[in-house]
Design an enzyme around this catalytic site. Structure first.
Site, PDB file in Angstrom:
ATOM      1  N   ARG A  82      44.244  32.667  40.811  1.00  0.00           N
ATOM      2  CA  ARG A  82      44.405  33.428  42.121  1.00  0.00           C
ATOM      3  C   ARG A  82      44.384  32.638  43.475  1.00  0.00           C
ATOM      4  O   ARG A  82      43.583  31.318  43.629  1.00  0.00           O
ATOM      5  CB  ARG A  82      42.940  34.373  42.324  1.00  0.00           C
ATOM      6  CG  ARG A  82      42.835  35.236  41.114  1.00  0.00           C
ATOM      7  CD  ARG A  82      41.521  36.104  41.086  1.00  0.00           C
ATOM      8  NE  ARG A  82      41.482  37.002  40.080  1.00  0.00           N
ATOM      9  CZ  ARG A  82      40.667  36.629  39.094  1.00  0.00           C
ATOM     10  NH1 ARG A  82      40.175  35.286  39.095  1.00  0.00           N
ATOM     11  NH2 ARG A  82      40.683  37.113  37.983  1.00  0.00           N
ATOM     12  N   SER A 151      37.080  26.250  37.506  1.00  0.00           N
ATOM     13  CA  SER A 151      35.908  27.173  36.478  1.00  0.00           C
ATOM     14  C   SER A 151      35.838  26.074  34.981  1.00  0.00           C
ATOM     15  O   SER A 151      35.976  26.617  33.981  1.00  0.00           O
ATOM     16  CB  SER A 151      36.189  28.346  35.977  1.00  0.00           C
ATOM     17  OG  SER A 151      36.601  29.075  37.159  1.00  0.00           O
ATOM     18  N   ASP A 204      33.296  28.674  39.502  1.00  0.00           N
ATOM     19  CA  ASP A 204      33.286  29.833  40.059  1.00  0.00           C
ATOM     20  C   ASP A 204      31.899  30.401  39.929  1.00  0.00           C
ATOM     21  O   ASP A 204      31.805  31.408  40.710  1.00  0.00           O
ATOM     22  CB  ASP A 204      34.132  30.609  38.783  1.00  0.00           C
ATOM     23  CG  ASP A 204      33.965  30.524  37.410  1.00  0.00           C
ATOM     24  OD1 ASP A 204      33.053  29.557  37.153  1.00  0.00           O
ATOM     25  OD2 ASP A 204      34.418  31.291  36.513  1.00  0.00           O
TER      26      ASP A 204
HETATM   27  P1  ADP Z   1      39.007  34.084  34.047  1.00  0.00           P
HETATM   28  O1  ADP Z   1      37.709  34.178  33.119  1.00  0.00           O
HETATM   29  O2  ADP Z   1      40.204  33.528  33.397  1.00  0.00           O
HETATM   30  O3  ADP Z   1      38.481  33.392  35.415  1.00  0.00           O
HETATM   31  P2  ADP Z   1      38.424  37.104  34.279  1.00  0.00           P
HETATM   32  O4  ADP Z   1      37.386  36.839  35.033  1.00  0.00           O
HETATM   33  O5  ADP Z   1      39.833  37.893  34.894  1.00  0.00           O
HETATM   34  O6  ADP Z   1      39.479  35.458  34.394  1.00  0.00           O
HETATM   35  O7  ADP Z   1      38.611  37.224  32.967  1.00  0.00           O
HETATM   36  C1  ADP Z   1      39.648  37.539  32.089  1.00  0.00           C
HETATM   37  C2  ADP Z   1      39.010  37.773  30.636  1.00  0.00           C
HETATM   38  O8  ADP Z   1      38.462  39.107  30.722  1.00  0.00           O
HETATM   39  C3  ADP Z   1      40.357  38.040  29.482  1.00  0.00           C
HETATM   40  O9  ADP Z   1      40.338  36.852  28.982  1.00  0.00           O
HETATM   41  C4  ADP Z   1      39.662  38.970  28.641  1.00  0.00           C
HETATM   42  O10 ADP Z   1      38.986  38.226  27.638  1.00  0.00           O
HETATM   43  C5  ADP Z   1      38.609  39.752  29.422  1.00  0.00           C
HETATM   44  N1  ADP Z   1      39.002  41.203  29.548  1.00  0.00           N
HETATM   45  C6  ADP Z   1      39.949  41.479  30.635  1.00  0.00           C
HETATM   46  N2  ADP Z   1      40.168  42.901  30.702  1.00  0.00           N
HETATM   47  C7  ADP Z   1      39.449  43.432  29.743  1.00  0.00           C
HETATM   48  C8  ADP Z   1      39.307  44.464  29.160  1.00  0.00           C
HETATM   49  N3  ADP Z   1      39.479  45.803  29.662  1.00  0.00           N
HETATM   50  N4  ADP Z   1      38.112  44.689  28.072  1.00  0.00           N
HETATM   51  C9  ADP Z   1      37.421  43.620  27.528  1.00  0.00           C
HETATM   52  N5  ADP Z   1      37.744  42.361  28.043  1.00  0.00           N
HETATM   53  C10 ADP Z   1      38.653  42.335  29.099  1.00  0.00           C
HETATM   54 MG    MG Z   2      37.379  33.651  36.947  1.00  0.00          MG
END
Ligand code: ADP
Ligand code: MG
Length: 469
Positions: A82, A151, A204
Site C-alpha cells: 500500500r 514486514s 508493520d
Molecule cells: P499482509 O499480511 O500481506 O500485509 P493483510 O493484512 O491484508 O496483508 O492480510 C492478508 C491476508 O489476510 C491474506 O493473505 C489472507 O490470508 C488473510 N485474509 C484476507 N481476507 C480474508 C478473509 N476473508 N478470511 C480469512 N482470511 C483472510
Molecule cells: Mg500488512
C-alpha cells in the site's frame, strides 16, 4: 458404513493432534515469555529475536501528537503493498486528509531479484506521487518524506536503516538478504527520478503500535494477523540487557518481537504441519507463524481433506486431483466455508466444486469440511491468544496489581486481513484471551482493530523523524 468408520477415525485423530487445552496454552505462554527474555539478552539461540526498533514512546517518538505536514508511507506486507499520503494537522486537527492505494505484488517478484522488486515498488510510489492533489501541501523548498513499513525481520542500526535478516511468508529473494532495505529502496527511487527521503523504517507491528497509540494512549502492544504474524510492544529500556545505547527519553523502547519464529515442543505440531513445513520455502523456520497465520491455514485444511480423501474416500473412490495441489485452498475460501450457516451448506458445496473439483457433495461431506475448518481455525486462534497472553505477562498486565490498586487500562491494537475478516477466528481469539486472563483482569484489557494503523503510524514516525523537525 466402513467408510464412515474410517472418516470418523481420521477426524478423531485430527481433533486430538490439533487440540489446545487451556493448560497447554498456559505452558506455551510461559515458553513465549522465556524466549522473549532470552531475545532481550541477545542470546543467539533465542527463538524470538526481540529486535530493537529505535522507536521511543516520547518525542521524537510518537506520543506528543504534534506532527504536522504532508508525509508518505509505503507498506510492503506479504500479499499486497500500500502507498499512503497523509496531511497531519498537529495536536488539534490530527489527520486532516489521507489517501491510499493498494497494489498486489506479482508473485514472480516475490522470488526474483532485489532490484526488480524495489523497482516495481518505487515505480508504483512514483505514480502515486504524481496524483497528489491540492488537498495536500508541501512547504516550498522541502523534500517529500516517507515512512517505510517493511514486514520482514530487519536488524536496525538506526530509525532509518536496517539490514534484512531473512525473508518470510512467500518471499525468497536471496540477493536482498543482508542488504540495507532503505538504501535499496532509495536507489530504486532515484532510478525512478523520485525525490523523496526515507526518514523512518518500521516493521508493520511498530507502525500499528504507533498509529494505535496516536489514537489511544493506552495501547501497549500491537499484533498482526495477516499473511504472517508478529507482535510489537513497549518495553522498559532497563529490561533490555542487549541494549547498550543511550537510554531513550521516555525510558521505553518499542520491541519488534518477531514472534512468528517462536518454536517450542509444547506447540501441537501434527503430521500435516510437519509436512507443510518440510515442503515450504523456509523449512524449520517460522513454526508459530505456520500454525496461526493466513498464508497457511487454508493449506493445513487442504492437507487434512487430502488425508480424508486418501484414507477414507471422503470424496469417493478417486482422490480429486485438484486437492493434491499445494495452496489451492486459500484462507479466505476456508473462512467463507466456515461461516456458511445455510441449512444445506451451500457455500461449502460451491467451494468444494470450484476448488476441489467435486461437483456434487453430500451434506455430510460438507459438514465434515466445515468441521475441519473449525478445528484448524480454533487451534490458530487459541495459539494466537496464548501469544498475546505471553506479551501481557511480559508487560506485567496479566494480573491485578499486588498493592490492590486499580488495573491500568490496557489496549492491544490488532490488524491484518485474517483478524479483520475471519470473524470466527477473531471471536475465538478474544474468548480464549478472556479465559486465560480471568474476568477481573480481562475487564481492563481491550483488543481493538487498528485498521491501517500501520500506514498512519509509519507516516507519523516519518514525521517525528523528519529532517526538518
Ligand atoms: P499482509 O499480511 O500481506 O500485509 P493483510 O493484512 O491484508 O496483508 O492480510 C492478508 C491476508 O489476510 C491474506 O493473505 C489472507 O490470508 C488473510 N485474509 C484476507 N481476507 C480474508 C478473509 N476473508 N478470511 C480469512 N482470511 C483472510
Ligand atoms: Mg500488512
Amino acid at each position: 458404513a466402513e467408510r464412515k468408520r474410517k472418516v470418523a477415525a481420521v477426524i478423531e485423530d485430527v481433533e486430538h493432534a490439533l487440540s489446545t487445552p487451556t493448560a497447554l496454552l498456559r505452558g506455551i505462554s510461559d515458553a513465549m515469555v522465556t524466549e522473549m527474555e532470552r531475545g532481550l539478552r541477545g542470546d543467539g539461540h533465542a527463538m524470538v529475536k526481540m529486535l530493537i526498533t529505535y522507536v521511543d514512546t516520547s518525542p521524537p517518538g510518537f506520543s506528543d501528537r504534534n506532527e504536522q505536514g504532508l508525509f508518505y508511507a509505503l507498506d510492503l506486507g506479504g500479499t499486497n503493498f500500500r502507498v499512503l499520503r497523509v496531511q497531519l494537522g498537529g495536536k488539534e486537527k490530527r489527520v486532516v486528509q489521507q489517501q491510499y492505494e493498494e497494489v498486489s505484488i506479482p508473485p514472480h517478484l516475490m522470488v526474483g531479484t532485489s532490484m526488480e522488486l524495489f523497482d516495481f515498488i518505487a515505480s508504483a510510489l512514483s505514480k502515486f506521487v504524481d496524483t497528489e492533489g491540492d488537498d495536500f501541501h508541501l512547504p516550498e523548498g522541502r523534500q517529500r518524506e516517507l515512512g517505510f513499513t517493511f514486514s520482514f525481520p530487519v536488524s536496525q542500526t538506526s530509525i532509518s536503516s536496517g539490514t534484512l535478516i531473512k525473508w518470510t511468508k512467500g518471499f525468497s529473494i536471496n540477493d536482498a538478504v543482508g542488504e540495507d532495505v532503505v538504501s535499496e529502496l532509495g536507489k530504486a527511487m532515484e532510478r525512478q527520478g523520485l525525490d523523496m527521503k526515507i526518514t523512518a523504517l518500521v516493521n508493520d507491528t511498530v507502525g500499528t503500535l504507533a498509529g494505535g497509540r496516536y489514537a489511544d494512549n493506552s495501547v501497549v502492544a500491537a499484533i498482526i494477523l495477516g499473511t504472517g504474524t508478529n507482535a510489537a510492544y513497549v518495553e522498559n529500556a532497563n529490561a533490555i540487557p542487549k541494549w547498550t545505547g543511550l537510554l531513550p527519553r521516555s525510558g521505553n523502547m518499542v520491541i519488534n518481537t518477531e514472534w512468528g519464529s517462536f518454536k517450542s515442543d509444547k506447540l501441537p505440531l501434527s503430521e500435516f504441519d510437519k509436512a507443510m513445513d518440510f515442503e515450504s520455502l523456509n523449512p524449520g523456520e517460522q513454526i508459530y507463524e505456520k500454525l496461526i497465520s493466513g498464508m497457511y491455514l487454508g493449506e493445513i485444511v487442504r492437507r487434512i481433506l487430502l488425508k480424508l480423501a486418501h484414507d477414507a474416500a471422503l470424496f469417493g473412490d478417486v482422490v480429486p486431483s485438484k486437492l493434491e495441489q499445494p495452496f489451492v485452498l486459500r484462507t479466505p475460501d476456508m473462512s467463507a466455508m466456515h461461516h456458511d450457516s445455510s441449512h444445506d451448506l451451500k457455500t461449502v458445496g460451491a467451494k468444494l466444486k470450484d476448488i476441489v473439483g467435486v461437483p456434487d457433495t453430500s451434506l455430510e461431506v460438507r459438514y465434515i469440511t466445515s468441521h475441519i475448518c473449525d478445528i484448524v481455525a480454533e487451534r490458530a486462534a487459541r495459539l494466537a491468544a496464548a501469544g498475546i497472553y505471553g506479551v501481557l505477562k511480559k508487560l506485567g498486565r496479566d494480573k491485578m496489581p499486588k498493592d490492590g490498586s486499580k488495573m491500568p487500562r490496557t489496549v492491544i491494537a490488532l490488524d491484518g486481513g485474517l483478524y479483520e475478516h475471519y470473524k470466527k477466528f477473531s471471536s475465538c481469539l478474544e474468548s480464549t484471551l478472556t479465559d486465560l486472563l480471568g474476568d477481573d483482569v480481562s475487564s481492563s484489557v481491550v483488543t481493538k482493530l487498528a485498521n491501517d494503523g500501520s500506514g498512519i503510524g509509519a507516516a507519523l514516525l516519518a514525521a517525528s523523524h523528519s529532517q526538518y523537525a
